[in-house]
Design a protein around this motif. Sequence first.
Motif, PDB file in Angstrom:
ATOM      1  N   SER A 186      93.005 -32.410  68.004  1.00 17.69           N
ATOM      2  CA  SER A 186      94.402 -32.221  67.616  1.00 17.69           C
ATOM      3  C   SER A 186      94.438 -31.279  66.417  1.00 17.69           C
ATOM      4  N   CYS A 198      89.946 -35.869  68.940  1.00 13.67           N
ATOM      5  CA  CYS A 198      90.981 -36.682  69.571  1.00 13.67           C
ATOM      6  C   CYS A 198      90.373 -37.979  70.090  1.00 13.67           C
ATOM      7  N   ASN A 253      98.853 -32.498  69.497  1.00  6.81           N
ATOM      8  CA  ASN A 253      97.794 -33.106  70.302  1.00  6.81           C
ATOM      9  C   ASN A 253      97.368 -32.183  71.450  1.00  6.81           C
TER      10      ASN A 253
END
Length: 270
Positions: A124, A114, A171
């Motif tokens: 993610s 990420c 996410n």
Amino acid sequence: MGMFLKRLSLAGVAVVISTAVQAADLPTPVIEYTPEVPAAGGWYLRGDIGYKLYQDPSGSFNDPLIGDLRYERESLDDAWMFGVGVGYQVNDYFRTDLTLDYETKATATGYAPCVGCATAGQFSRETADIDVWTVMLNGYVDIGTWHRITPYVGAGIGAAYVNASSKNSVNPDGSTASYEGDNGQWNFAWALMAGAEYAFTPNWSLDAGYRYKDLGEAKTVRLDNVGTGGTREKWEDLVAHEFRLGMRYTFNGGTAAPAYYPAQPITSNF
């Protein structure tokens, strides 16, 4: 003169009797017929079902600003396949066929570092569904037949239409993004196979085999709304182990020789 003719007649009769006796002592003539086995060959149809075990692919996310972002811990779910084909038995040892297979959707999963997350080391979760059509030209070497079982090895080349759809991203903070568009492409495909055929009848046979298949790569739709513009997810090294079970129907009854009566001696009633 009469006595001479009488003696000549008796001599002739003796010669005829002697010849008949010698002929009776000879063995009865036998004419053997060697049956001719028809040459192998014939068209056949096939239908197959199988289960695919994919190797872990290589996933990446192409971003115009930061380049390729490689995924970690990639995986690709197993899938089912269904196929049909038409082939020709060239001789006792070689055959070839053209097959069309459909491989059901399998979910590819990878974890992307990420960028810009508040906590370093977060990832993610990136997923996409992949399904495949393949057209293959295959050749097989039939090793031999024992008790109706014929093992074989083979290889094939062709094309795979690989389609990627349902791109999803989750996410670390729990927010998600989805991109539903499909994106398909044609790839070069190849396969190696081994298996065995069991002939129930001269026409019908069961085929059980293993196939190693390389399908190329898959790309998702271009993602234009992820902040940095036209990005695309790519899944490479799509390789599968297939375990297949199928039926074959040969139109001319295969290569089995017809039944012949054993050779019999030719005799006479005279």
